[in-house]
Design an enzyme around this catalytic site. Structure first.
Site, mmCIF file in Angstrom:
data_model
loop_
_atom_site.group_PDB
_atom_site.id
_atom_site.type_symbol
_atom_site.label_atom_id
_atom_site.label_comp_id
_atom_site.label_asym_id
_atom_site.label_seq_id
_atom_site.Cartn_x
_atom_site.Cartn_y
_atom_site.Cartn_z
ATOM 1 N N SER A 11 0.822 -1.218 0.000
ATOM 2 C CA SER A 11 0.000 0.000 0.000
ATOM 3 C C SER A 11 0.852 1.264 0.000
ATOM 4 O O SER A 11 1.691 1.449 0.877
ATOM 5 C CB SER A 11 -0.857 0.064 1.263
ATOM 6 O OG SER A 11 -1.956 -0.764 1.143
ATOM 7 N N HIS A 40 -3.662 0.737 -5.057
ATOM 8 C CA HIS A 40 -3.036 -0.429 -5.683
ATOM 9 C C HIS A 40 -3.421 -0.437 -7.164
ATOM 10 O O HIS A 40 -4.599 -0.452 -7.490
ATOM 11 C CB HIS A 40 -3.559 -1.732 -5.065
ATOM 12 C CG HIS A 40 -3.095 -1.973 -3.668
ATOM 13 N ND1 HIS A 40 -2.161 -2.934 -3.361
ATOM 14 C CD2 HIS A 40 -3.430 -1.380 -2.501
ATOM 15 C CE1 HIS A 40 -1.945 -2.923 -2.057
ATOM 16 N NE2 HIS A 40 -2.705 -1.992 -1.502
ATOM 17 N N HIS A 97 -5.486 -9.472 -1.680
ATOM 18 C CA HIS A 97 -5.654 -9.659 -0.235
ATOM 19 C C HIS A 97 -6.762 -10.672 0.030
ATOM 20 O O HIS A 97 -7.695 -10.807 -0.754
ATOM 21 C CB HIS A 97 -6.025 -8.329 0.441
ATOM 22 C CG HIS A 97 -4.984 -7.268 0.307
ATOM 23 N ND1 HIS A 97 -4.974 -6.382 -0.749
ATOM 24 C CD2 HIS A 97 -3.929 -6.951 1.093
ATOM 25 C CE1 HIS A 97 -3.947 -5.560 -0.606
ATOM 26 N NE2 HIS A 97 -3.291 -5.880 0.498
ATOM 27 N N TYR A 108 -8.838 -10.239 2.506
ATOM 28 C CA TYR A 108 -10.020 -9.466 2.924
ATOM 29 C C TYR A 108 -10.837 -8.933 1.742
ATOM 30 O O TYR A 108 -11.954 -8.462 1.923
ATOM 31 C CB TYR A 108 -9.639 -8.318 3.876
ATOM 32 C CG TYR A 108 -8.740 -7.252 3.292
ATOM 33 C CD1 TYR A 108 -9.204 -6.327 2.360
ATOM 34 C CD2 TYR A 108 -7.413 -7.157 3.680
ATOM 35 C CE1 TYR A 108 -8.381 -5.360 1.825
ATOM 36 C CE2 TYR A 108 -6.572 -6.200 3.158
ATOM 37 C CZ TYR A 108 -7.061 -5.302 2.225
ATOM 38 O OH TYR A 108 -6.234 -4.353 1.695
ATOM 39 N N GLU A 109 -10.281 -9.026 0.539
ATOM 40 C CA GLU A 109 -11.050 -8.620 -0.640
ATOM 41 C C GLU A 109 -12.030 -9.709 -1.066
ATOM 42 O O GLU A 109 -12.784 -9.522 -2.020
ATOM 43 C CB GLU A 109 -10.103 -8.335 -1.810
ATOM 44 C CG GLU A 109 -9.254 -7.098 -1.602
ATOM 45 C CD GLU A 109 -8.152 -6.985 -2.654
ATOM 46 O OE1 GLU A 109 -8.347 -6.232 -3.614
ATOM 47 O OE2 GLU A 109 -7.122 -7.659 -2.506
ATOM 48 N N ALA A 123 2.686 -2.232 4.000
ATOM 49 C CA ALA A 123 2.462 -1.215 5.021
ATOM 50 C C ALA A 123 2.004 -1.970 6.262
ATOM 51 O O ALA A 123 1.227 -2.912 6.163
ATOM 52 C CB ALA A 123 1.379 -0.257 4.557
ATOM 53 N N MET A 134 -2.069 -7.028 7.023
ATOM 54 C CA MET A 134 -3.135 -7.867 6.455
ATOM 55 C C MET A 134 -2.707 -8.561 5.163
ATOM 56 O O MET A 134 -3.553 -8.923 4.345
ATOM 57 C CB MET A 134 -4.371 -7.000 6.179
ATOM 58 C CG MET A 134 -4.849 -6.182 7.358
ATOM 59 S SD MET A 134 -6.187 -5.071 6.873
ATOM 60 C CE MET A 134 -6.252 -3.978 8.306
ATOM 61 N N SER A 135 -1.418 -8.743 4.961
ATOM 62 C CA SER A 135 -0.956 -9.337 3.689
ATOM 63 C C SER A 135 0.312 -10.151 3.912
ATOM 64 O O SER A 135 0.614 -10.556 5.035
ATOM 65 C CB SER A 135 -0.673 -8.209 2.686
ATOM 66 O OG SER A 135 0.439 -7.444 3.095
ATOM 67 N N ASN A 182 2.022 3.502 10.776
ATOM 68 C CA ASN A 182 1.266 4.038 11.927
ATOM 69 C C ASN A 182 1.602 3.177 13.137
ATOM 70 O O ASN A 182 2.050 2.044 12.971
ATOM 71 C CB ASN A 182 -0.242 3.945 11.645
ATOM 72 C CG ASN A 182 -0.674 2.525 11.323
ATOM 73 O OD1 ASN A 182 -0.498 2.051 10.195
ATOM 74 N ND2 ASN A 182 -1.218 1.835 12.309
ATOM 75 N N HIS A 219 -6.932 4.548 6.772
ATOM 76 C CA HIS A 219 -6.131 4.209 5.589
ATOM 77 C C HIS A 219 -5.401 5.442 5.039
ATOM 78 O O HIS A 219 -4.314 5.325 4.484
ATOM 79 C CB HIS A 219 -7.056 3.593 4.537
ATOM 80 C CG HIS A 219 -6.328 3.012 3.362
ATOM 81 N ND1 HIS A 219 -5.360 2.031 3.485
ATOM 82 C CD2 HIS A 219 -6.415 3.277 2.022
ATOM 83 C CE1 HIS A 219 -4.884 1.729 2.281
ATOM 84 N NE2 HIS A 219 -5.511 2.464 1.386
#
Ligand code: HPA
Length: 271
Positions: free
Chosen positions: A29, A60, A82, A84-85, A112, A210-211, A234, A246
């Site tokens: 990201s 992306h 991902h 989550y997609e 990220a 998350m990846s 962050n 995000h």
């Protein structure tokens, strides 16, 4: 995963490239701009490759970028898939197997991530030493693709120790400070709760995201050497007294773009 699926996708690509990339680079990201530094560019959109879904996350691009970086033939994934997609776990392995099948030997994964280790600060680059798969998924579940690798792959050097040492030396030689630690994968898409982040820390995670983990599992399965870099965009939930979003992730990754680009470019040339 059926080898025929991989071969169908990789044949499409092989017909459209004239040089074999040695290194694959997955851009996380906000880190996609590294693709601008590639020369002799040849772009193939994911949506044109048989069996690949199109990437949907903002920031992306969703394409393979073939070309040269620092004198080396590379293929970049500008945008990744991902879980989550709504992608199947197996789908997350496919781009890795495609890269393997077109001749890629080494993989640089980037992402990220939220800083869990309180010594970290936003903007830090973390060389990934190891990971914890807490996502509840595994891209290797199902019939094993024997052509790619064994049923029970070893993960004890998931992030290649020699490459890690080399990358640290490269970073220091070009004056870039890096930290290192364990990447902890959650499925997302929500950011974690403060209690979850405490758990991540107790379990040994230094950064959360998350990846990456499914891709690294697949890369180890098919015998690719991996190096990973997290951009700490962050501090994870509950560490600072502010909500996460995000936009902050993208803002920080944009801020460290130059440092990130310099580091990955140097690593590509020397790894
Ligand atoms: N948590 C999970 N994934 C992330 C984060 C985070 O804090 N920051 C960037 N990706």
């Amino acid at each position: 995963m059926n080898i025929k699926v991989v071969e169908e996708s990789s044949s499409y690509i092989k017909e459209r490239i004239d040089k074999t990339p040695e290194i694959g680079i997955i851009l996380g990201s906000g880190l996609g701009d590294l693709a601008d530094k590639v020369s002799e560019k040849n772009i193939i959109s994911y949506s044109d490759v048989p069996n690949l879904p199109s990437s949907t996350v903002k920031g992306h691009a969703g394409q393979f970028v073939f070309g040269k970086l620092n004198g080396i033939n590379v293929v970049m994934m500008q945008g990744r898939f991902h879980y989550y997609e709504g992608n199947k776990a197996e789908t997350l392995a496919l781009p890795i197997y495609i890269m393997k099948s077109i001749g890629v030997k080494k993989l640089i994964v980037t992402n990220a991530a939220g800083g869990v280790n309180t010594e970290f600060k936003p903007g830090d680059l973390m060389i990934i030493n190891d990971h914890i798969n807490f996502s509840s998924i595994n891209p290797l579940i199902g019939k094993n693709c024997d052509e790619m690798g064994p049923r029970f792959p070893d993960m004890s050097n998931a992030y290649d120790m020699n490459m890690i040492e080399k990358a640290k030396k490269i970073a220091s030689s070009i004056g870039i400070d890096v930290v290192s630690g364990t990447y902890f994968m959650m499925s997302g898409p929500n950011y974690e709760t403060p209690a979850e982040i405490k758990m991540v820390r107790v379990l040994g995670g230094d950064a959360v995201g998350m990846s990456t983990v499914p891709e690294v599992i697949a890369a180890n399965h098919c015998g690719m050497k991996v190096i990973g870099i997290s951009c700490i965009t962050n501090m994870a939930a509950g560490i600072l007294n502010k909500p996460l979003d995000h936009k902050e992730v993208i803002k920080t990754s944009n801020m460290v773009k130059d440092k990130f680009t310099k580091l990955v470019t140097a690593i590509v040339g020397d790894i």
